[in-house]
Design a protein around this motif. Sequence first.
Motif: not given
Length: 371
Positions: A69, A73-75, A173, A181
């Motif tokens: 991430a 915090g985004k993939s 993550r 996800k």
Amino acid sequence: MLQKYAQFVINNAAQVNSIENGLRMLTYILPGRFADSELASEAIYTLLSFVGVYHDGLLSKAAKTGLLADREGKSVEVEVTAFNRYHGRLSTQSDVYRAAALLLSGLQFSEKLIEMAVVKRCGEKARWKVVFWIEMAKVVLRLNLLQISGRRMVTGNVIPERLVDPAQLGPARSMADAGRKNGGAEDDDAPWKGERSGLKFRAVRDILAQSEGTAHLGAFVSSEARSPETVSPARSLVRRYNALGLVGELLFILRPILYVIGICKLGKSDWRPWALSLLVELASRQMIRTDLHATDKEVPERTVEKDELSRRKWLFLYYLLRSPFFDRFTESRMTRVADWCSNKPLLNLVGALIHDYLPLWQQYYFYTSAS
């Protein structure tokens, strides 16, 4: 133990990358600082090369499973390059190719360190024997790669490149988040991914939302358009040689061993090994370019081919650093540049680096071998 270490690297990728870069910078300023400093510098650099490849593999696997991430915090979405698709496919299809690629990369990482250690422990005569056998081993490995790939260009680097910039990563993550996800039922907005092709297809509502309805739909479609290289088979990313190109590639692979044999027979101060190596490399380049352009005149060079030919073009600069050209022309001019820089603010570091590396370029073969 290894699993814990892998998890530590994934969770602290940015910090580990900073440490690697700091140590790598240290290796550039160590030579000339104390006795055997160049040997210590090269040992650190060699170790970092092996560790870096291992870390890249860990991050690549983590990215594919959705564990990585960014700082928000985004993939992290990984876009596989043409180079990685090509070599990844060949490595998957052939265990021999993968083993040869790893052995070749290992020799490239450690050849300078081996030469330095042999010179310091065994002397000049033993050095050239070791150099010869290292170059011979690299020739055999490259010939294997050439055969297994189906008579295609052998690139300078034969292991996958780094896919992710660790400096942009945040905490990893959890497996549960990654599972959601990667297609869990709880994530309704995730694009559908084909099992066989691996291609992702987004919902129409998401496309319309991102393109603000139909107002910017054309621009959105253009931005999402795929190039032929992204959808073509991996092996087609590098064209198969005809007879002329194959001869050119063989000349390029054999060039280093011919140069070493010439030095062993005639000495470094003789112009004939230097001139022979240059002529062989020029002939190889011309043959390969002629063959590739004759194969598909209407199709531009593939990215992998273009990058490799560009890399090989820059390798000609190493002839300026090889004896006898270096001894008679380059050394005196570089010494004057270094002396001039030494008296200038900010440039004095450049001058010091040139002074430190001049004897290394002159003494050690692998610093300027470009093999």
